[in-house]
Design a protein around this motif. Structure first.
Motif, mmCIF file in Angstrom:
data_model
loop_
_atom_site.group_PDB
_atom_site.id
_atom_site.type_symbol
_atom_site.label_atom_id
_atom_site.label_comp_id
_atom_site.label_asym_id
_atom_site.label_seq_id
_atom_site.Cartn_x
_atom_site.Cartn_y
_atom_site.Cartn_z
ATOM 1 N N SER A 83 0.702 -1.264 -0.006
ATOM 2 C CA SER A 83 -0.202 -0.004 0.389
ATOM 3 C C SER A 83 0.874 1.060 0.145
ATOM 4 N N LYS A 84 0.652 2.303 -0.354
ATOM 5 C CA LYS A 84 1.577 2.987 -1.091
ATOM 6 C C LYS A 84 0.992 5.108 -0.774
ATOM 7 N N ALA A 85 -0.594 5.074 -0.231
ATOM 8 C CA ALA A 85 -0.787 6.466 -0.121
ATOM 9 C C ALA A 85 -0.533 6.788 0.567
ATOM 10 N N VAL A 86 0.490 8.260 1.201
ATOM 11 C CA VAL A 86 1.238 8.604 1.837
ATOM 12 C C VAL A 86 -0.399 9.034 3.541
ATOM 13 N N GLY A 87 -0.924 9.534 2.819
ATOM 14 C CA GLY A 87 -2.073 10.381 3.047
ATOM 15 C C GLY A 87 -2.613 9.174 4.341
ATOM 16 N N GLU A 88 -3.041 8.248 3.601
ATOM 17 C CA GLU A 88 -3.899 6.653 4.074
ATOM 18 C C GLU A 88 -2.937 6.180 4.946
ATOM 19 N N GLU A 146 8.476 10.551 7.660
ATOM 20 C CA GLU A 146 7.614 11.623 8.352
ATOM 21 C C GLU A 146 5.656 10.474 8.258
ATOM 22 N N SER A 147 6.393 9.573 7.315
ATOM 23 C CA SER A 147 4.938 8.761 6.967
ATOM 24 C C SER A 147 4.829 7.008 7.319
ATOM 25 N N VAL A 148 4.072 6.912 7.646
ATOM 26 C CA VAL A 148 3.692 5.092 7.972
ATOM 27 C C VAL A 148 4.299 4.299 6.773
#
Length: 340
Positions: A83-88, A146-148
């Protein structure tokens, strides 16, 4: 020889499958279609004249993965599945850790039990965070992303480093910068589900009238035009790097370095406004945009030093920004013709 390509119907995966088939590899794809479409499989066959083997299931289902390894003499793996959507990823951290890491571990369990090597991991320049110096080379210190999503990439690299050391297996970590563009045939390209997370698909959809305006997140960065700078690499050039990395792994001897790490980019940064202008110039269209406040967590500038990839893989990016963006618009027209 058969190469397992996980996530092989996704954006970068599908282009890499085409390049593998064009280089006479047998390809086995596992993709759960959560971020891809089945028609891409048919289009890969149309482009190459060859049909890869395809299994539609989730890699977290270890028993099904075992059946694939039992059925095919796998000589290596290129792992795109994630899965690759930073915001999600910020909203669904547990889901991202489970999907991106459990699937990787399941593949490595099969590699361990079967004595397999030649593993390529789809990583990201997010592992560098905001680097202190440009361009970014492979010795640049890593920072906590910064992101998961970015954290799963960094954790994936750590898992693979431990795997390579413990079991003496050959691994390549490929750190992408910003892939853009579509295949020259216009039959495969980036297919965002819902609102795009990346700049170029949003530019494409805004030019097509699907989105009213493009949000430019900040024009007060310490750059020439005030907008953030990234390294945009043409996806076909990127796919060819995977073939070169795989060939190097398969030709290397056991006494060579177990882990290869390569930055894959162009070696040049382009600002958000430069990308918009290049898209308009390449395709003779207008992209309406508005300046918004910066987004939290966005870095100012990132572009690659690609000397190592050129030196050791004999690879470098060859396609200009404008030509890459021209293929994006041709892809959009193809999607419109299919009502996708």
């Amino acid at each position: 020889m058969a190469i397992l390509v996980t996530g092989g119907l996704g954006y970068i995966g599908s282009h890499t499958v085409v390049e593998l088939l064009n280089n006479n590899f047998e390809v086995v794809i596992v993709d759960d279609l959560s971020n891809s479409e089945k028609f891409i499989l048919k289009n890969i066959e149309e482009i190459t004249g060859r049909k890869p083997v395809f299994y539609p299931f989730d890699l977290k289902r270890r028993e099904l993965l075992t059946q694939v390894f039992d059925a095919h003499p796998v000589d290596g793996c290129i792992n795109f599945a994630a899965s690759k959507a930073v915001g999600e990823s910020q909203l669904k951290p547990v889901d991202y850790y489970e999907n991106n890491l459990f699937s990787l571990i399941n593949i490595l369990q099969e590699f361990k039990e079967r004595g397999l090597s030649n593993f390529i991991f789809s990583s990201s320049c997010t592992v560098y965070g905001q680097a202190d110096n440009m361009p970014i080379d492979e010795n640049t210190p890593l920072k906590m992303p910064e992101s998961v999503y970015g954290k799963t990439k960094q954790m994936g690299e750590e898992i693979l480093a431990d795997f390579a050391k413990a079991y003496q297996r050959k691994i390549s970590l490929l750190r992408y910068f910003n892939p853009i563009g579509a295949h020259p045939s216009s039959k495969i390209g980036e297919l965002p589900i819902g609102i795009p997370n990346n700049l170029v698909p949003y530019v494409m959809q805004t030019a097509a009238g699907i989105r009213e305006k493009l949000n430019v997140w900040g024009n007060d960065y310490p750059t020439a035009d005030g907008t953030a700078i990234r390294d945009y690499i043409y996806v076909v050039d990127l796919a060819k790097a995977h073939v070169a990395a795989l060939q190097k792994l398969m030709q290397s001897t056991s006494d060579e370095t177990l882990i290869d790490i390569y930055n894959l980019g162009t070696g040049k940064g382009s600002s958000v406004l430069e990308v918009i202008k290049a898209f308009e110039t390449a395709n003779n269209v207008e992209v309406p945009y508005q300046i918004c406040d910066r987004r939290e967590g966005d870095i100012t500038i990132a572009y690659a030093n690609v000397d190592k990839a050129e030196r050791e893989l004999g690879w470098k990016s060859e396609t200009s920004l404008e030509e890459s963006l021209r293929t994006v618009w041709e892809w959009q027209r193809y999607l419109e013709s299919r009502n996708v």
